[in-house]
Design an enzyme around this catalytic site. Structure first.
Site, PDB file in Angstrom:
ATOM      1  CD  GLU A  45       1.735   1.367 -10.556  1.00  0.00           C
ATOM      2  OE1 GLU A  45       0.491   1.021 -10.193  1.00  0.00           O
ATOM      3  OE2 GLU A  45       2.125   2.605 -11.241  1.00  0.00           O
ATOM      4  CG  HIS A  51      -5.359   2.043  -0.834  1.00  0.00           C
ATOM      5  ND1 HIS A  51      -5.373   3.340  -1.703  1.00  0.00           N
ATOM      6  CD2 HIS A  51      -6.100   2.158  -0.084  1.00  0.00           C
ATOM      7  CE1 HIS A  51      -6.295   3.819  -1.136  1.00  0.00           C
ATOM      8  NE2 HIS A  51      -6.789   3.397  -0.054  1.00  0.00           N
TER       9      HIS A  51
HETATM   10 ZN   LIG Z   1      -0.224   5.781  -9.172  1.00  0.00          ZN
END
Ligand SMILES: [Zn+2]
Length: 256
Positions: A45, A51
């Site tokens: 996560e 990201h």
């Molecule tokens: Zn994922």
């Protein structure tokens, strides 16, 4: 992982990203400890979070994790690989009372248990992906009646060499929730595909020095910051130097 605010230069927005960890609370007076599965999920996560946080795009609709389904799990699956790097592992896997790092022999046992039943896991996943693809590429006039659905599934699996009573598909036609209600139609393969991408990226990091700052910076600038603003295969090629993803990396990572 999700976001309160997505990054956008056009809107002068900094990203506000969060991870929610639903861990079982320890009994009164005892410390809360994490299982290996919970640790790798946290790394996973946090890969999505990076990201989102390191996005550098003009439009919020194209920023961060707004990429194709068969790319979005790459940064997260790749980030899981950091949990197993000895320097990183020794940093968090400490004895709760003495604070000592886990002995190498015990760490090696965990690492070698990771690929237990690996061929089975790959077989059932490939079978489910193939069933999904067979149904969603079927022309409308060839869709069988409900009582023939099982026959269709068996034929589809036989065609790709995956009809095997010992390794049934993880999800079958009658309970494939991802495909019928979950929006994955023709997209269930993306879990395995992104794993190939993630393994290729992890190999690149390993070759260049996984813990070197400049390697992480290059990944940030060339991949994570781009969101969905360019052809993602170009993004992959620019960072790895590979014209196309190399599936042998997945087999190696899974010990096959
Ligand atoms: Zn994922």
């Amino acid at each position: 992982m999700s976001s309160f605010v997505k990054q956008s230069k056009a809107r002068h927005q900094q990203p506000i990203i969060y991870n929610v960890c639903n861990y079982a609370k320890a009994p009164e007076g005892q410390p809360t400890l994490l299982t290996w599965d919970e640790v790798t999920t946290m790394f996973h996560e946090f890969g999505h979070a990076l990201h989102g946080m390191l996005s550098d795009c003009k439009y919020n609709t194209l920023s961060g994790t707004a990429v194709a389904r068969d790319f979005v799990e790459m940064p997260s699956q790749f980030n899981e690989s950091f949990a197993t790097i000895p320097e990183v592992f020794n940093h968090f896997a400490k004895h709760v009372k003495t604070g000592e790092s886990m002995p190498d022999t015990l760490r090696n046992k965990i690492m070698s248990a990771m690929n237990y039943h690996s061929a089975y896991a790959l077989g059932e996943n490939l079978a489910a992906s193939s069933v999904d693809m067979a149904w969603t590429t079927l022309p409308e006039n060839e869709v069988p009646s409900a009582d023939k659905a099982d026959d269709f599934e068996r034929q589809a699996l036989a065609k790709v060499g995956l009809l095997d009573a010992q390794i049934p598909p993880r999800y079958s036609t009658s309970y494939f929730n991802h495909v019928w209600g979950g929006g994955y139609a023709a997209g269930y393969y993306s879990y395995l595909w992104t794993e190939v991408l993630a393994d290729n990226i992890a190999d690149c990091f390993a070759k260049r020095g996984a813990l070197k700052r400049e390697v992480g910076q290059a990944f940030r600038q060339q991949v994570l910051s781009k969101g969905n603003t360019e052809d993602l295969m170009q993004t992959f090629t620019r960072f790895t130097g590979l014209k196309s993803p190399d599936t042998s990396a997945l087999l190696k990572a899974r010990g096959l």
